[in-house]
Scaffold this active site. Structure first.
Site, PDB file in Angstrom:
ATOM      1  CD  GLU A   1      -2.878  -0.794   2.511  1.00  0.00           C
ATOM      2  OE1 GLU A   1      -3.981  -1.354   2.510  1.00  0.00           O
ATOM      3  OE2 GLU A   1      -2.445  -0.140   3.479  1.00  0.00           O
TER       4      GLU A   1
ATOM      5  CD  GLU B   1      -6.282  -4.223  10.974  1.00  0.00           C
ATOM      6  OE1 GLU B   1      -5.697  -5.101  10.307  1.00  0.00           O
ATOM      7  OE2 GLU B   1      -5.924  -3.891  12.124  1.00  0.00           O
TER       8      GLU B   1
END
Length: 668
Positions: free
Chosen positions: A200, A288
């Site tokens: 990422e 998440e």
């Protein structure tokens, strides 16, 4: 409602779940390992069953043993707490297959959301913003190079499995990618049995904000506001608060609706937390979803007035949520500080041993969720967190000041803790201003201390405390000698003015104490500053103390060592020695202490298990080079060479348990 449940965890979360169960009339069964036989959660459960062993794999991670205990004791449900098996899809499936309710989402949902790649793909499907990056597992170093170049440096290497910061690395330059990728794969394979890594873009200095959601089996999902968890060290949270100063009503509603949308897309049931990062442009990105109750859930409870464990139990029992989104009311502000057994002065190495003294802070709107008491033993086998302190106020500053006072009064002896470090963060000007990011500690603190020292006058309340304690000690002796002095014709007239020299490290203070009219009233001058002070009726050996200085209450924690008085206050810990002016003139001629010479040995910095030894006799090593690694409290630490030299002997082997100070390696 369930009649009896098993709590498949230990420590403060097990005790926390029991509290709600007792209020609802639900019987509780605790499980425990061999070292935990005297633990608080064992004592407070209705029934307690031993699992044996010391390591988590032998006890709290042993699915077969825990499931058998639940069946043998007639439990209708299992609450996993957090950590251990709480996000283990296979365990959830086995519990359900045995006809027992798992208090959490289903196994397939845990599996999908526990895989960082799969959960990111699910977020994209639900229309939730995600961090720019490559939503596929890396197959080779060449692919990693290409993806990193496309995403743009700096990048973040992340494991698809697990969490807690294990296997994560920030890469600033292309030339560092190969070594970082290798380390990530090794670490995540060892921690989670899976070396899948993805990439990422690294968001510089973001805020970490999470949304608490609750969802039932009837299609209802609500959010209970946000928690800011930006104060972190090694990706582990230290201070949490609700609400966040960064969010306004519009952004809060958007993030909450996105979190509920993701929960519905996943078919989620029970309590869960959707984590976001929030950048300087006020953009948020999905990070998440944690499929369990969070450590920091009490701050949400304090501002909403809801019991999240009760909601978990009712939803798991098949009830619909008892409230809709418009029924959720948030009031005031709350903070939580995690209290961990670690030595902040030695790079936060774990601290183990017997808790010899224990006194919790008390007061209105102060809550302590603890798993220890005096006599508890802190072991190397489990997480370092001992307790959590939670405070509430009508606004952020009121809640913050309550936390400062609570931490000032939290007294734990026998093991080192991070209580004063947490208080140092809470008292930092940038924290007070709400200027937070995940890089806060690296930016503002170094080796547990502020990079910019506190002004001298900030130490004055501690100087007053130490000097008054010393003065009262001396006065006690003086009073006990009055009858004797009367017999020999000595003066028994009590003095009203006293002068002392109080020393702390390199700082020296002239302190003049004058007893005022009225009980426990003092006029105190430190150098050129005067303070009016009131003391409670107290003994000279008191370990927690409240003083009123210029009309404001201040709380202190005290430790005594010979002639020294150590005072902890607002995150500062200073050691004081007090002299009369005559004694001080003599003390200045005392020789300065000399540093201990290096003894050619590398000694163990912490208790733990030797995981790996990287050198052998005859190897040339360099100062700072990792020589071996030790695992303690679920954290693996590399131990570096203290010198440039040649290894003479290696005195430990992998798999061996070692204590602090044990000889590891000697050098020629």
């Amino acid at each position: 409602m369930f009649k009896k449940i098993l709590i498949a965890n230990r420590g403060e979360i097990a005790v926390r779940v029991m509290q709600t169960c007792k209020r609802l009339g639900i019987g509780t069964v605790a499980v425990y390992s061999d070292p935990d036989f005297r633990s608080l959660h064992v004592a407070q459960a209705d029934e307690a069953v031993p699992l044996g062993g010391a390591r988590p794999t032998e006890s709290y991670l042993n699915k077969e043993k825990i499931l058998k205990v639940a069946q043998d004791t007639g439990c209708q449900a299992i609450h996993p707490g957090y950590g251990f098996l709480s996000e283990n899809a296979a365990f959830a499936d086995r519990v359900t297959a045995a006809g027992i309710t798992f208090i959490g989402p289903s196994g397939p949902v845990i599996a999908r959301l526990g895989d960082k790649i799969a959960s990111k793909q699910l977020a994209i499907q639900a229309g939730v913003p995600t961090v720019p990056g490559h939503v596929k597992a890396l197959s080779s170093y060449a692919e990693a190079q290409a993806v990193a170049a496309e995403v743009g440096y700096p990048i973040l290497l992340k494991p698809a499995a697990g969490g807690g910061g294990k296997g994560m690395r920030t890469v600033e330059r292309p030339e560092d990618l190969a070594s970082a990728l290798k380390v990530c794969q090794q670490e995540t394979l060892k921690a989670f049995g899976d070396d899948t890594i993805f990439i990422e873009r690294y968001i510089t200095a973001p805020r970490h904000i999470e949304i608490q959601v609750m969802a039932d089996a009837h299609g209802n999902a609500i959010y209970l506001g946000e928690r800011e968890c930006s104060i972190q060290r090694r990706y582990q949270k230290i201070i949490e608060e609700s609400p966040s100063v960064a969010l306004d009503a519009e952004s809060r509603a958007r993030m909450g609706e996105m979190a509920c949308r993701l929960a519905r897309e996943a078919g989620y049931v029970n309590a869960g937390t959707v984590e976001f990062i929030f950048d300087h442009d006020r953009q948020f990105y999905f990070l998440e979803m944690n499929t369990r109750l969070q450590v920091e859930h009490p701050v949400t409870e304090m501002v909403t007035g809801l019991d999240l464990v009760e909601l978990q139990l009712r939803v798991a029992d098949g009830d619909p949520l008892p409230l809709a989104q418009e029924d959720v009311q948030r009031n005031g502000w709350a903070f939580e500080a995690r209290v961990c057994a670690e030595d902040t002065e030695r790079n936060f190495v774990p601290s183990v041993g017997l808790v010899t003294r224990y006194a919790e802070p008390a007061g209105e709107r102060i809550r302590v969720d603890s798993g220890v008491r005096a006599g508890s033993t802190v072991h190397v086998f489990y997480d370092s967190m001992l307790a959590k302190v939670i405070t509430w106020g009508a606004d952020r500053e009121e809640a913050r000041l309550k936390m400062v006072d609570a931490l000032n009064g939290y007294h734990i002896e026998g093991v080192k803790t991070n209580v004063d470090f947490a208080n140092r963060v809470i008292c930092h000007p940038a924290f007070i201003a709400g200027d937070l990011s995940t890089g806060f500690i690296d930016q503002h603190l170094s080796d547990g201390a502020e990079k910019i020292p506190a002004p001298v006058k900030a130490v004055h309340p501690m100087v007053i405390t130490a000097t008054l304690i010393y003065h009262l000690r001396e006065n006690l002796i003086h009073d006990s000698l009055l009858p004797l002095r009367a017999q020999v014709g000595a003066s028994t007239t009590a003095k009203r003015q006293y002068t002392y020299v109080t020393k702390s490290d390199k700082s020296v203070f002239k302190v003049e104490i004058e007893a005022r009219e009225g009980q426990n009233q003092w006029h105190i001058r430190i150098d050129d500053t005067v303070y009016e002070t009131e003391t409670p009726p107290m003994e000279y050996y008191r370990r927690r103390l409240k003083l009123t200085i210029d009309g404001a209450n201040h709380y202190f924690r005290l430790y005594y060592s010979g002639n020294f008085i150590e005072v902890a206050y607002c995150g500062m810990v200073n050691r004081f020695e007090i002299y009369t002016p005559k004694e001080w003139r003599l003390a200045q001629f005392m020789p300065a202490p000399t540093a201990k010479a290096f003894d050619n040995l590398l000694r163990c910095p912490m208790p733990g298990l030797v995981v790996e030894v990287n050198v052998q006799p005859g190897d040339r090593v360099f100062k700072g080079q990792p020589l071996l690694s030790i695992e303690s409290m679920k954290m693996e630490t590399a131990v570096a060479s203290p010198v440039d030299g040649v290894v003479d002997a290696v005195r430990v082997t992998a798999g061996e348990t070692v204590d602090t100070g044990a000889e590891l390696i000697s050098f020629q």
